[in-house]
Design a protein around this motif. Structure first.
Motif, PDB file in Angstrom:
ATOM      1  N   SER A  99     -16.053  -2.729 -18.865  1.00  0.00           N
ATOM      2  CA  SER A  99     -16.676  -1.920 -19.914  1.00  0.00           C
ATOM      3  C   SER A  99     -17.262  -0.622 -19.397  1.00  0.00           C
ATOM      4  CB  SER A  99     -17.779  -2.737 -20.604  1.00  0.00           C
ATOM      5  OG  SER A  99     -18.767  -3.151 -19.669  1.00  0.00           O
ATOM      6  N   ASN A 100     -17.541  -0.525 -18.087  1.00  0.00           N
ATOM      7  CA  ASN A 100     -18.133   0.673 -17.512  1.00  0.00           C
ATOM      8  C   ASN A 100     -17.591   0.889 -16.109  1.00  0.00           C
ATOM      9  OD1 ASN A 100     -20.320   1.672 -19.453  1.00  0.00           O
ATOM     10  ND2 ASN A 100     -20.840  -0.495 -19.273  1.00  0.00           N
ATOM     11  N   GLY A 101     -17.689   2.131 -15.659  1.00  0.00           N
ATOM     12  CA  GLY A 101     -17.277   2.465 -14.303  1.00  0.00           C
ATOM     13  C   GLY A 101     -18.383   3.191 -13.570  1.00  0.00           C
ATOM     14  N   LEU A 102     -18.171   3.399 -12.294  1.00  0.00           N
ATOM     15  CA  LEU A 102     -19.102   4.154 -11.459  1.00  0.00           C
ATOM     16  C   LEU A 102     -18.359   5.357 -10.902  1.00  0.00           C
ATOM     17  CD1 LEU A 102     -21.748   2.896  -9.015  1.00  0.00           C
ATOM     18  CD2 LEU A 102     -20.075   4.553  -8.199  1.00  0.00           C
ATOM     19  N   ARG A 103     -18.920   6.534 -11.106  1.00  0.00           N
ATOM     20  CA  ARG A 103     -18.262   7.774 -10.692  1.00  0.00           C
ATOM     21  C   ARG A 103     -19.017   8.438  -9.553  1.00  0.00           C
ATOM     22  NH1 ARG A 103     -18.021  12.400 -15.095  1.00  0.00           N
ATOM     23  NH2 ARG A 103     -20.182  12.645 -14.422  1.00  0.00           N
ATOM     24  N   ALA A 104     -18.270   8.803  -8.523  1.00  0.00           N
ATOM     25  CA  ALA A 104     -18.800   9.602  -7.418  1.00  0.00           C
ATOM     26  C   ALA A 104     -18.030  10.911  -7.383  1.00  0.00           C
ATOM     27  CB  ALA A 104     -18.645   8.864  -6.098  1.00  0.00           C
ATOM     28  N   SER A 105     -18.744  12.012  -7.235  1.00  0.00           N
ATOM     29  CA  SER A 105     -18.087  13.322  -7.280  1.00  0.00           C
ATOM     30  C   SER A 105     -18.670  14.232  -6.216  1.00  0.00           C
ATOM     31  CB  SER A 105     -18.235  13.959  -8.666  1.00  0.00           C
ATOM     32  OG  SER A 105     -19.579  13.910  -9.113  1.00  0.00           O
ATOM     33  N   VAL A 106     -17.806  15.042  -5.607  1.00  0.00           N
ATOM     34  CA  VAL A 106     -18.207  15.911  -4.505  1.00  0.00           C
ATOM     35  C   VAL A 106     -18.141  17.365  -4.937  1.00  0.00           C
ATOM     36  CG1 VAL A 106     -17.293  14.210  -2.894  1.00  0.00           C
ATOM     37  CG2 VAL A 106     -15.887  16.185  -3.519  1.00  0.00           C
ATOM     38  N   GLY A 107     -18.668  18.234  -4.075  1.00  0.00           N
ATOM     39  CA  GLY A 107     -18.650  19.658  -4.379  1.00  0.00           C
ATOM     40  C   GLY A 107     -18.915  20.497  -3.153  1.00  0.00           C
TER      41      GLY A 107
END
Length: 442
Positions: free
Chosen positions: A383-391
């Motif tokens: 039902s949900n996810g975990l997001r990791a994002s870089v920059g």
């Protein structure tokens, strides 16, 4: 390979000389409290949601703030400078995104605001994909949704079939998914839309902070983006594109600045950007965007792409080695993806995982469906996810701190006890102090 040995190897790799951040953000050196009284370096992998300003942007805003004044009709010296800042920023945005001579740049609050503005001007049906962020799904008044296929090529065929079946005024697509980071081929989509008599609008909220995009070169008709995702979080965004629909539309806001003349019986509205920018503009926000774009250009496209590619590879490979974790993808043939990874757990709650990453390790990520519910519900099994994002402010050290914490929490679970609240998972006993700045805000 056991979870313990994987963690040990990760810690060993973290001692090597890592790839450093490409640019300094205003949160560099920030330390945050964790449960138990310790303080650790903040690892910010929630940049896809909102990014701190680049140091260069924050410095620019500080330098121009004393000169803040009214714009366009003020006669004072500061007013003249403020007007030059806004119009100079408008020109900088146009140049950076390859706007054509006949295009206009309208400053908005954010991408959502920009797309709602465009929605008020579209003279017909809008075709969208089901993978869009809600900002590019909900505003359109007459919307036809195409379900994205498992491949990019199949999705292009599905869009072509829909456009051929019934005429549309606009094809509205994301440049890069905010869930998976996967890129869509804007130039090919523009060619497809134009072949069927439609224009194309690109939601570049995720794309622009990572890749330079040109309206003229891609053939796109409209581009919308936010400053807060592009290291300029001062409350401004922009819609850039063809003027005719915007000039014919009802002014987005009714008020001063949007009018040429007003009587009690009639109004003569302006055309161009002024038509949709009633009221006092966000001078500092516009200038911050221009400063961020200038910094992107100074860093250079090759350096930005290489930096992110290396980080994305390290992040993705590390996540793939964690047992009980699966990466979410929308396509099986996406040629490229940004440094955005969303994962789901075979067992357990990603909300609890995200809370523990923050409270016990000082790592900021995001859990949920990321304002892209139709896409998430179609491609995910949980039902949900975990997001990791870089920059630009991310280095390999931040990636490794996240991966060490992720492996530990998935294998062993949180050390502390948590409870689920309407605002999400929270530590049962939270001893992390809040900074004094919150008292000033209150």
């Amino acid at each position: 390979m056991t979870g313990a040995s994987t963690v040990a190897e990760r810690k060993a790799r973290a001692t090597e000389t890592p790839l450093m951040p490409l640019a300094a953000l205003a949160d560099r050196g920030l330390v945050v409290p964790v449960l138990g009284g310790d303080r650790v370096p903040h690892t910010n992998l929630d940049l896809a949601a909102s990014a701190p300003p680049l140091v260069a942007v924050a410095q620019h805003v500080a330098e121009i703030t004393p000169w803040y004044s009214s714009v366009h009709r003020g006669t004072g010296y500061a007013s003249e400078l403020a007007t030059e800042l806004v119009e100079g920023s408008r020109a900088a945005v146009a140049r950076h995104v390859g706007a054509r001579d006949e295009d206009v740049v309208v400053f908005t609050r954010n991408t959502t605001d920009a797309l709602n503005l465009l929605a008020s001007a579209v003279p017909g049906d809008v075709v969208v994909l089901d993978l869009e962020h809600h900002a590019n799904l909900l505003p359109w008044r007459s919307r036809r949704v195409v379900v994205a296929q498992p491949s990019v090529e199949g999705t292009l065929l599905a869009l072509e079939a829909e456009l051929a079946r019934c005429p549309a005024a606009l094809l509205a697509v994301t440049g890069a998914s905010n869930v998976t980071g996967e890129l869509l081929p804007i130039a090919r989509l523009a060619e497809l839309a134009h072949a069927h008599g439609a224009r194309i609008a690109v939601d570049a909220a995720q794309l622009l902070p990572h890749r330079r995009v040109s309206l003229a070169e891609s053939g796109a008709d409209y581009l919308a983006f936010s400053g807060h995702k592009a290291y300029a979080p001062y409350g401004a965004g922009a819609l850039v594109g063809r003027a005719d629909w915007l000039d014919a539309a009802t002014p987005y806001l009714a008020g001063g600045g949007a009018v040429a003349d007003v009587s009690l019986d009639a109004v003569a509205w302006r055309t161009g950007p002024e038509r949709h920018e009633a009221g006092t503009p966000n001078v500092l926000g516009a200038a911050a965007i221009a400063a961020a774009l200038a910094e992107f250009e100074r860093l250079g496209e090759p350096a930005r792409a290489a930096h992110e590619s290396a980080l994305a590879a390290r992040l993705g490979a590390g996540i793939d080695r964690v047992a009980g974790v699966r990466r979410i993808r929308a396509f099986d043939d996406a040629p490229e993806a940004l440094g955005i990874v969303t994962l789901e757990l075979e067992h357990g709650s990603v909300g609890l995982l995200a809370a523990a990453l923050s409270a016990e390790h000082g790592v900021s990520v995001r859990a949920g469906r990321f304002c892209a519910h139709p896409l998430f519900d179609r491609v995910a099994s949980r039902s949900n996810g975990l997001r990791a994002s870089v920059g630009l402010g991310t280095g390999e050290a931040e990636i490794d701190r996240f991966l060490v914490a992720l492996e530990q929490l998935v294998a062993e679970g949180p050390r502390a006890k948590y409870r689920r609240t309407p605002e999400g998972w929270k530590p049962v006993s939270d001893d992390r102090p809040r900074p004094a700045l919150l008292h000033r805000a209150g």
